[in-house]
Design an enzyme around this catalytic site. Structure first.
Site, PDB file in Angstrom:
ATOM      1  N   ARG A  52      65.489  -1.875  46.385  1.00 49.16           N
ATOM      2  CA  ARG A  52      65.310  -2.214  47.813  1.00 49.16           C
ATOM      3  C   ARG A  52      64.933  -3.692  47.940  1.00 49.16           C
ATOM      4  O   ARG A  52      65.397  -4.385  48.832  1.00 49.16           O
ATOM      5  CB  ARG A  52      64.256  -1.311  48.469  1.00 49.16           C
ATOM      6  CG  ARG A  52      63.946  -1.730  49.891  1.00 49.16           C
ATOM      7  CD  ARG A  52      63.281  -0.667  50.761  1.00 49.16           C
ATOM      8  NE  ARG A  52      62.393   0.218  50.072  1.00 49.16           N
ATOM      9  CZ  ARG A  52      61.165  -0.101  49.634  1.00 49.16           C
ATOM     10  NH1 ARG A  52      60.691  -1.311  49.827  1.00 49.16           N
ATOM     11  NH2 ARG A  52      60.424   0.788  49.007  1.00 49.16           N
ATOM     12  N   TYR A 104      77.601  -7.201  72.461  1.00 47.88           N
ATOM     13  CA  TYR A 104      78.115  -5.941  71.898  1.00 47.88           C
ATOM     14  C   TYR A 104      77.244  -4.763  72.394  1.00 47.88           C
ATOM     15  O   TYR A 104      76.009  -4.863  72.442  1.00 47.88           O
ATOM     16  CB  TYR A 104      78.098  -6.028  70.367  1.00 47.88           C
ATOM     17  CG  TYR A 104      78.286  -4.699  69.704  1.00 47.88           C
ATOM     18  CD1 TYR A 104      79.476  -3.989  69.851  1.00 47.88           C
ATOM     19  CD2 TYR A 104      77.269  -4.120  68.953  1.00 47.88           C
ATOM     20  CE1 TYR A 104      79.637  -2.745  69.272  1.00 47.88           C
ATOM     21  CE2 TYR A 104      77.439  -2.879  68.358  1.00 47.88           C
ATOM     22  CZ  TYR A 104      78.619  -2.199  68.524  1.00 47.88           C
ATOM     23  OH  TYR A 104      78.782  -0.971  67.962  1.00 47.88           O
ATOM     24  N   ASP A 176      75.591 -13.919  66.777  1.00 52.98           N
ATOM     25  CA  ASP A 176      76.454 -12.915  66.157  1.00 52.98           C
ATOM     26  C   ASP A 176      77.812 -13.571  65.916  1.00 52.98           C
ATOM     27  O   ASP A 176      78.553 -13.877  66.852  1.00 52.98           O
ATOM     28  CB  ASP A 176      76.560 -11.711  67.111  1.00 52.98           C
ATOM     29  CG  ASP A 176      77.376 -10.565  66.526  1.00 52.98           C
ATOM     30  OD1 ASP A 176      78.270 -10.833  65.703  1.00 52.98           O
ATOM     31  OD2 ASP A 176      77.129  -9.414  66.923  1.00 52.98           O
ATOM     32  N   LYS A 201      83.574  -5.596  59.786  1.00 48.13           N
ATOM     33  CA  LYS A 201      84.789  -6.077  60.445  1.00 48.13           C
ATOM     34  C   LYS A 201      85.583  -7.001  59.507  1.00 48.13           C
ATOM     35  O   LYS A 201      85.971  -6.587  58.444  1.00 48.13           O
ATOM     36  CB  LYS A 201      84.404  -6.739  61.767  1.00 48.13           C
ATOM     37  CG  LYS A 201      83.430  -5.892  62.608  1.00 48.13           C
ATOM     38  CD  LYS A 201      84.103  -4.668  63.156  1.00 48.13           C
ATOM     39  CE  LYS A 201      83.197  -3.563  63.662  1.00 48.13           C
ATOM     40  NZ  LYS A 201      81.932  -3.870  64.268  1.00 48.13           N
TER      41      LYS A 201
HETATM   42  C1  LIG Z   1      80.269  -8.204  67.686  1.00 48.76           C
HETATM   43  C2  LIG Z   1      79.621  -7.045  67.006  1.00 48.76           C
HETATM   44  N1  LIG Z   1      78.363  -7.154  66.570  1.00 48.76           N
HETATM   45  C3  LIG Z   1      77.730  -6.124  65.950  1.00 48.76           C
HETATM   46  C4  LIG Z   1      78.348  -4.918  65.763  1.00 48.76           C
HETATM   47  C5  LIG Z   1      77.606  -3.791  65.083  1.00 48.76           C
HETATM   48  O1  LIG Z   1      78.006  -3.682  63.763  1.00 48.76           O
HETATM   49  P1  LIG Z   1      78.038  -2.301  62.916  1.00 48.76           P
HETATM   50  O2  LIG Z   1      78.982  -1.385  63.618  1.00 48.76           O
HETATM   51  O3  LIG Z   1      78.486  -2.739  61.567  1.00 48.76           O
HETATM   52  O4  LIG Z   1      76.642  -1.770  62.935  1.00 48.76           O
HETATM   53  C6  LIG Z   1      79.669  -4.757  66.191  1.00 48.76           C
HETATM   54  C7  LIG Z   1      80.359  -3.465  65.995  1.00 48.76           C
HETATM   55  O5  LIG Z   1      81.384  -3.188  66.577  1.00 48.76           O
HETATM   56  C8  LIG Z   1      80.315  -5.846  66.837  1.00 48.76           C
HETATM   57  O6  LIG Z   1      81.586  -5.744  67.280  1.00 48.76           O
END
Ligand SMILES: Cc1ncc(COP(=O)(O)O)c(C=O)c1O
Length: 393
Positions: A52, A104, A176, A201
């Site tokens: 961890r 998001y 992000d 992604k």
């Molecule tokens: C722009 C963005 N940030 C964060 C996330 C969250 O990521 P995760 O689904 O890997 O938890 C997503 C998921 O679709 C996203 O599109």
């Protein structure tokens, strides 16, 4: 690596080889499936004690993302949301977060339903409007949170301008960077404090794993985030770390190809009479395109477009053949999604519509299929949807 390793395409693939791998000649990172590590000395522990806190495979990934984002410390988490939530744990009760309106949906859910339980306040703001940001900053504002281009309407935030405002008000900036990845955009270089990724992604790229990454440049902030990563424990598993390292190797070529195709598809959709609006920073009229070009090296592989209503979107989805209809983005296969019931389902209808996420909006993440096949497919589905929507047509 040596001095020849200064282009990102090369950095994506190569890394420092450890002494252990030099002995075997292994080209790939070994998967260290070990939760614990033997300590050969009673008094002095080795570099790893418990997975961890740190694992050699995960460490390669964490060093890799720190290098790619031009930071000093990288952290791998079990999902993008685990990375984002862990970063928010840098805050304390009584703090306030200023957050981009078209964030998001999962981040929206975390901010509105979880952080509030810990007495952390928030205000949503249009991050494209610097005056609105300035007005919304409070004495207890500790974080300004950006997404650019944003999800799903690809709105552009001027990163440097927001960083300037935040520094003048003694707060941190989080960004992000999922849509751009370090291949196209390096927010730490523009003064951002914490860069976050859903590595589920583009970075992994094959719709196979869930992963999240965070990177900092400031050493002290990195220490604090490392402490949270170890305490909260939402770390990325070793096999997924290996898989993500492999995915990252092909990021450049995938993103280049998909972005080229996305540009052609955006041009095509923009000329289609049934499509009401197209959102893609590569279109000449896209708001904030000049800002985007100043801070990024590509337009990306995600675009959104608006059909007249829910029925038209439904008919389109039911007739399209190549893209998978699914949550997520950033993969080798094109992914079509319906933000209303997918990525933004957590947002109340009025909030969603105020952000332009209407019932006719669809988001397309362009994959690696041949662009001619994709356009032919979109064309036949649009024709059918148009006929259903406008029977006289
Ligand atoms: C722009 C963005 N940030 C964060 C996330 C969250 O990521 P995760 O689904 O890997 O938890 C997503 C998921 O679709 C996203 O599109």
């Amino acid at each position: 690596m040596n001095q020849y390793n200064d282009q990102i395409e090369t950095k994506l693939i190569h890394r420092q080889i450890s002494d252990g791998e030099l002995k075997t000649g292994a080209v790939n990172v070994p998967i260290y499936l070990s939760s614990t590590f033997h300590q050969s000395s009673f008094d002095e522990f080795g570099p790893f004690d418990y997975s961890r806190s740190g694992n050699p495979t995960r460490q390669v990934l964490e060093q890799k993302i720190a290098e790619l984002e031009r930071g000093t410390k990288g952290f791998a988490f079990s999902s993008g949301m685990a990375a984002i939530s862990s970063a928010f744990m840098l805050l304390s009760t009584g703090d306030h977060v200023l957050i981009t309106e078209d964030v998001y949906g999962g981040t929206y859910r975390f901010i509105t339903n979880i952080l509030t339980k810990f007495g952390i306040e928030h205000t949503f703001v249009d991050m494209t409007d610097l005056n609105a940001i300035e007005q919304a900053i409070r004495p207890n504002t500790k974080v300004i949170y950006m997404e650019t281009p944003s999800n799903p309407c690809l709105r552009i935030t001027d990163i440097e301008a927001v960083v300037k405002l935040s520094k003048a008000n003694n707060c941190l900036t989080f960004l992000d960077n999922t849509f751009m990845t370090p291949f196209f955009q390096n927010p730490l270089e523009l003064g951002v404090d914490v860069v976050l990724h859903s590595a589920t992604k583009f970075l992994s790229g094959h719709s196979d794993i869930l992963a999240g990454l965070a990177v900092t440049k400031d050493e002290e902030l990195g220490e604090r985030l490392g402490y949270i990563q170890n305490s909260f424990g939402a770390i990325l598993g070793v096999q997924d770390s290996y898989q993500l390292i492999q995915g990252i190797k092909t990021l450049g070529i995938r993103l280049k190809q998909s972005s080229d195709s996305a540009q052609l598809i955006a041009n095509y959709l923009n000329n289609h009479p049934f499509v009401e609006e197209v959102f893609y920073p590569g279109l000449p009229f896209h708001p904030g395109r000049d800002i985007h070009q100043k801070q990024a090296r590509g337009f990306g592989a995600v675009l959104s477009f608006r059909l007249p209503n829910r029925e038209a979107a439904k008919a389109f989805v039911e007739h399209v053949r190549i893209p998978v209809f699914a949550v997520s983005l950033g993969a080798v296969e094109s992914i079509l999604s319906y933000p209303t019931t997918m990525s933004h389902a957590a947002m109340p209808k009025e909030e969603r519509e105020r952000r332009g996420i209407t019932d006719g909006l669809l988001r397309l993440s362009v994959g690696l299929e041949h662009v001619d096949d994709l356009i032919r497919d979109l064309d036949q589905a649009l024709q059918k949807a148009r006929r259903i929507h406008t029977p006289a047509f």
